[in-house]
Every structure is written in C-alpha cells, then in structure tokens.
Write a protein that holds these residues in place. Structure first.
Motif, short mmCIF file in Angstrom:
data_model
loop_
_atom_site.label_atom_id
_atom_site.label_comp_id
_atom_site.label_asym_id
_atom_site.label_seq_id
_atom_site.Cartn_x
_atom_site.Cartn_y
_atom_site.Cartn_z
N PHE A 242 45.41 -52.78 -20.17
CA PHE A 242 44.19 -53.54 -19.87
C PHE A 242 43.07 -52.97 -20.74
CE2 PHE A 242 46.70 -54.23 -16.04
CZ PHE A 242 46.49 -55.58 -15.81
N THR A 243 42.46 -53.82 -21.54
CA THR A 243 41.42 -53.35 -22.46
C THR A 243 40.09 -54.02 -22.14
OG1 THR A 243 41.82 -55.10 -24.10
CG2 THR A 243 43.16 -53.11 -24.26
N GLY A 244 39.00 -53.40 -22.63
CA GLY A 244 37.68 -53.97 -22.41
C GLY A 244 37.22 -53.84 -20.97
N ASP A 245 36.34 -54.75 -20.56
CA ASP A 245 35.76 -54.73 -19.21
C ASP A 245 35.12 -53.38 -18.94
OD1 ASP A 245 34.97 -55.59 -16.77
OD2 ASP A 245 36.94 -55.71 -15.86
N TRP A 246 34.15 -53.06 -19.77
CA TRP A 246 33.50 -51.75 -19.70
C TRP A 246 32.43 -51.70 -18.63
CZ3 TRP A 246 35.40 -47.98 -22.83
CH2 TRP A 246 36.17 -48.38 -23.92
N ILE A 247 32.27 -50.55 -18.02
CA ILE A 247 31.19 -50.32 -17.07
C ILE A 247 30.52 -48.99 -17.42
CG2 ILE A 247 32.07 -51.71 -15.17
CD1 ILE A 247 33.30 -49.22 -13.98
N ALA B 246 14.89 -28.23 -16.89
CA ALA B 246 14.66 -28.79 -18.22
C ALA B 246 13.38 -29.60 -18.23
CB ALA B 246 15.83 -29.68 -18.64
N ARG B 247 12.67 -29.54 -19.34
CA ARG B 247 11.47 -30.35 -19.50
C ARG B 247 11.82 -31.81 -19.74
NH1 ARG B 247 8.66 -27.63 -24.32
NH2 ARG B 247 7.04 -29.17 -23.88
N ALA B 248 13.02 -32.05 -20.28
CA ALA B 248 13.51 -33.42 -20.47
C ALA B 248 15.02 -33.41 -20.30
CB ALA B 248 13.13 -33.96 -21.85
N VAL B 249 15.54 -34.46 -19.70
CA VAL B 249 16.99 -34.64 -19.55
C VAL B 249 17.36 -35.96 -20.21
CG1 VAL B 249 18.89 -35.02 -17.93
CG2 VAL B 249 17.15 -33.29 -17.43
N VAL B 250 18.36 -35.92 -21.07
CA VAL B 250 18.85 -37.12 -21.73
C VAL B 250 20.26 -37.41 -21.22
CG1 VAL B 250 19.31 -38.30 -23.90
CG2 VAL B 250 17.50 -36.58 -23.78
N LEU B 251 20.43 -38.57 -20.62
CA LEU B 251 21.73 -38.99 -20.10
C LEU B 251 22.47 -39.74 -21.20
CD1 LEU B 251 20.58 -40.29 -16.60
CD2 LEU B 251 21.43 -38.01 -17.20
N ALA B 252 23.61 -39.21 -21.59
CA ALA B 252 24.45 -39.82 -22.63
C ALA B 252 25.89 -39.82 -22.15
CB ALA B 252 24.30 -39.06 -23.95
N THR B 253 26.09 -40.32 -20.93
CA THR B 253 27.39 -40.20 -20.27
C THR B 253 28.36 -41.32 -20.62
OG1 THR B 253 26.30 -41.20 -18.33
CG2 THR B 253 26.59 -38.82 -18.33
N GLY B 254 27.92 -42.29 -21.43
CA GLY B 254 28.85 -43.29 -21.96
C GLY B 254 29.31 -44.31 -20.95
N ALA B 255 30.48 -44.89 -21.24
CA ALA B 255 31.04 -45.97 -20.42
C ALA B 255 32.53 -45.76 -20.28
CB ALA B 255 30.75 -47.32 -21.06
N ARG B 256 33.11 -46.45 -19.33
CA ARG B 256 34.56 -46.37 -19.12
C ARG B 256 35.10 -47.77 -18.83
NH1 ARG B 256 34.91 -46.44 -13.46
NH2 ARG B 256 32.96 -45.86 -12.43
N GLU B 257 36.39 -47.94 -19.07
CA GLU B 257 37.02 -49.22 -18.79
C GLU B 257 37.35 -49.34 -17.31
OE1 GLU B 257 39.59 -50.80 -22.43
OE2 GLU B 257 40.04 -48.72 -21.94
N ARG B 258 37.16 -50.52 -16.79
CA ARG B 258 37.50 -50.75 -15.39
C ARG B 258 39.02 -50.69 -15.23
NH1 ARG B 258 34.26 -53.46 -11.74
NH2 ARG B 258 33.04 -54.33 -13.46
N PRO B 259 39.54 -49.92 -14.28
CA PRO B 259 40.99 -49.80 -14.13
C PRO B 259 41.62 -51.05 -13.53
CG PRO B 259 39.87 -48.61 -12.39
CD PRO B 259 38.80 -49.07 -13.34
N ARG B 260 42.94 -51.12 -13.58
CA ARG B 260 43.68 -52.27 -13.08
C ARG B 260 43.31 -52.57 -11.63
NH1 ARG B 260 49.12 -52.21 -10.26
NH2 ARG B 260 49.10 -54.22 -9.19
N ALA B 261 43.20 -51.54 -10.79
CA ALA B 261 42.92 -51.76 -9.37
C ALA B 261 41.60 -52.49 -9.18
CB ALA B 261 42.92 -50.43 -8.63
N ALA B 262 40.60 -52.14 -10.00
CA ALA B 262 39.29 -52.76 -9.88
C ALA B 262 39.28 -54.19 -10.41
CB ALA B 262 38.24 -51.92 -10.61
#
Length: 438
Positions: free
Chosen positions: A268-273, A132-148
């Motif tokens: 468990f909500t929030g705490d996004w990474i 590709a001549r250009a790559v756009v990363l749009a992989t978003g975020a996820r919530e940190r799980p209980r273990a983390a």
C-alpha cells in the motif's frame, strides 16, 4: 553515524538532567538537517538536532535508487548518500546531532507564550529536559497502514507500506515474496516497484482507483513498457485473501466487476499523514485540511517560538523540497531569536473543492511574505489546462492564476504568493479562499 553525546547538563532533579540550547530541531530528515546546517553556519546560534531513529537522514536513507541531490550537489545521489550529505553538512557547520533520542512531550504544553520552551526527551543515557529559545518541528510524515485504510479480509503475512518494504529489503535484508501487487500509482508507488524489482519480486500489477496514473509520464511509461508492469485503473482492493500468507487480492472495478489477482505480497503506497503527535501535544493548532501544524509564510505556528517545516506541513513532497524549506526557515528562526515577536493577527487560508489543502495556510498581514515564494496545493480530481485558481477574501478577488497544464491528484499544484500583501488585517476573521474556475 553514531549518536553524539549530549552537552554538559546541570541536573536539578534526581534522574533527569536539565540544560539549555538556542534552537532544538526535532527530526533529522532533510528539512531538519538542512535547517540546522544553515543556522549553525552563522556561528552565533547553538543548534541541536534530535531524532528517535538510530541513524539520521529520514526517509531517503531507505531509498536506494538515484534521483536525489541534483539541486544541492549538482549530481545525482542515492537516498542514503543524500541522507549522509545533509547529516555531514549539519555536523560540519557545528550543529549537535543526536540519534536514538525520543521527545516524549512538553513540560508546559498549556502555556503558549512560555519562554524558554521546555521539551522532555529520553534516550539510552536517561531522561532530560531541554530548554530552548526556539523549537523547530521537522517530524515528517508517514503512510497510513492497511488497518487504517479499512481494507477487509484476514491479516496474512506479506502486507507492507512503502516504508516497511524499504526497511525490509534495504535495512533488514529479508526476503519479501515472489509476486506483488502495488496499490497506488503516484511517484512513491513507482519507487515501491523499483524496490520490489531490486529484491527479485515480480510486480504483477499496479492498482489505482483513479482513471490515470499520477506520476511523471516518463516514469509510468518506463514501468509499463520496459518492465511490463500493467496498470489497472478505476479499481480498488476490496479484500485481502489468504491465511498465514497472502494468496491474492480481490479487486472491485468501477464498472462493478470483481476480479482476483494472485500474489503473495501487496504494498500500500501513498495516503500520507503528517506525524503531528508532538505538535498536537504541545498545543499547536493543526490545520483541518493538511492535518499538520497551521503555519504562516515564515513557518511560524501559533505557539510562540515553535516552528514547523518539511513534510510535517504537507505530506508529501520530494526530499529536495523539504530540504529547501529547511534552508528557508533559518531566516525566520534567526529573526525570532533576535526580536522574539510573533504574528498578532493570523488570517486563515482555506480551499474549496476540488482542492484538498494548501500550505502555508495562515497569513500574517504585518509580514505577508511567503518564504518559499508560493503556496503548495493538492487536488482530489483532475483540473484541465487553462483552469484558473482564484484567490478571494470577503467576495473581493485578490488574484487569478491560470494553470498552464493539467493538475492531477497526488501531484503538486503551485500558487504564486504575489497577492499576499493585499490581504489586509481586518479583525473579522474572514479567511482567504482559494477556488477553481474551470
């Protein structure tokens, strides 16, 4: 929506096809789909969007409440309708949309200036190398799980993140429980409350370590008064109780008291990474504060031809904000395809406590414009009204902006970009600093 078949390929190695596209977008959430729709609509750029999920749309497709689409469509939509809106927009504009496709890595991660970029993907159809001549990363975020989150206790059933809860209720249509505790009191926490109520689960409490909620006041008031959900402030979950199935949560209050709340479900909500693994493996510099790719005002990373957009940059903003960024990123991507230039000098933008992070977090002095019109920040403690954000570099104040209302953790603070043209291009590496003047 079913996956599109890949365009015709010219394989050069047994078992792996190689082919070329103008722009490859990784991630079919609102940001990636909006970007693809605008790029493809020009008629001059071939755009392909890939996503590892079986359906496009990102997180909104699991959010069955309304509140989406007012800006884009002029009417409220549910999350699934909003996801379909952007998927249809991308396909109708001429973009190729492929789901069930996982990007496994970069074939040349140690060559920042390599052109074209080479990305390896796998799908039920086999393995491919996409150039590709250009790559756009749009992989978003996820919530940190209980273990983390390092919450002690056993590992009973009934423990969810918001995303896991939404998939269980709306995708798999499985029962959740009867009595739930929601950990967190920001916007996504109240979305979890709505999902639980839709599943017939009683929400017995919301718990936050802060002394106040962090959502829109009307949202918090509705949950507390109309639905009778108590908010326990200044408390944290110190232990999960039960074996086999959750039986309760132990809480430690700020004043030292300990209490137990009986429940069979905890969310468990929030705490996004940021979901930054692909960016990291591609040699893209990550910002220390956001943990997403470091980008300038044109969404450019420090790897030539690689852009990043959406909640990968600043976990987490509403879907409409991510989509708007996708639309705004189309211009810089098109300019790259035309002239192929990148920033020669990148000035870091850093924050002082109690601010947590800022995005974008780099400035190109030769092109200091910020496509979004301003910066997004978060704070770790309340900032009272009439506090000021002070922008400085090397001891010189570039800008001062007074807050007109209180800022609280987990809610967006906006900073004007009017000062960026005055940064200058000195090569001493001195960062721009954003501080708080109370």
């Amino acid at each position: 929506m079913n996956s599109e078949q890949p365009p015709a390929a010219t394989g050069r190695a047994p078992g792996r096809r190689e082919r070329a596209v103008d722009v490859l977008v990784v991630g079919a959430g609102p940001a990636g789909l909006a970007l693809a729709s605008r790029l493809a609509a020009t008629g001059s750029v071939g755009v392909e969007v890939v996503d590892r999920e079986d359906e496009p749309g990102g997180v909104p497709r699991h959010c069955f409440h309304s509140g989406f689409g007012l800006r884009e469509a002029g009417r409220p939509m549910t999350g699934p309708a909003y996801a379909l809106h952007w998927a249809d927009a991308a396909v109708h504009a001429g973009a190729t949309l492929r789901t069930g496709v996982t990007v496994t890595g970069w074939s040349d991660p140690v060559k920042p200036a390599a052109a074209p970029l080479r990305v390896d993907v796998t799908s039920p159809a086999g393995t491919e190398r996409i150039m590709a001549r250009a790559v756009v990363l749009a992989t978003g975020a996820r919530e940190r799980p209980r273990a983390a989150r390092l919450v002690p206790g056993t590992r009973p059933g009934g423990v969810f993140t918001t995303g896991e809860l939404q998939r269980t209720v709306h995708v798999h249509h499985r029962p959740v429980g009867r009595r739930a505790v929601v950990v967190g009191a920001e916007s996504v926490s109240y979305s979890a409350v709505r999902t639980l109520r839709e599943a017939g689960v009683e929400v017995v409490a919301m718990v936050t370590e802060l002394p106040y909620h962090q959502a829109a006041p009307v949202t918090a008031l509705d949950a507390r008064l109309r639905h009778g959900v108590p908010l326990l402030v200044g408390a944290r979950v110190s232990e999960l109780l039960g074996r086999g199935r959750l039986s309760g949560v132990a809480l430690r209050h700020r004043d030292g008291r300990s209490t137990t709340v009986a429940c069979d479900t905890v969310v468990f909500t929030g705490d996004w990474i940021p979901d930054h693994e692909l960016a990291r493996r591609g040699g893209v510099t990550l910002d220390r504060a956001t943990r997403g790719p470091a980008v300038d005002g044109s969404f450019r990373t420090d790897r030539a031809g690689v852009f990043a957009v959406g909640n990968l940059l600043h976990a987490v903003e509403p879907a409409g904000t991510a989509a708007r960024e996708g639309l705004l990123a189309a211009g810089p991507v098109l300019r790259h395809l035309t002239d192929g230039t990148g920033p020669a000098v990148r000035v870091p933008v850093e924050v002082d406590a109690p601010l947590l992070w800022i995005a974008p977090n780099r400035i190109d002095p030769a092109n200091p414009r910020v496509a979004t019109g301003g910066f997004t920040l978060r704070t770790e403690s309340r900032l009272g009204p009439w506090s000021s954000l002070v922008v400085s570099r090397g001891g010189r104040v570039l800008h001062r902006q007074r807050l007109l209302r209180s800022a609280v953790p987990n809610r967006t603070v906006r900073l004007s970009a009017a000062w960026t043209a005055n940064v200058g291009a000195s090569a001493d590496g001195e960062p721009v600093r954003i501080s708080v003047e109370r």
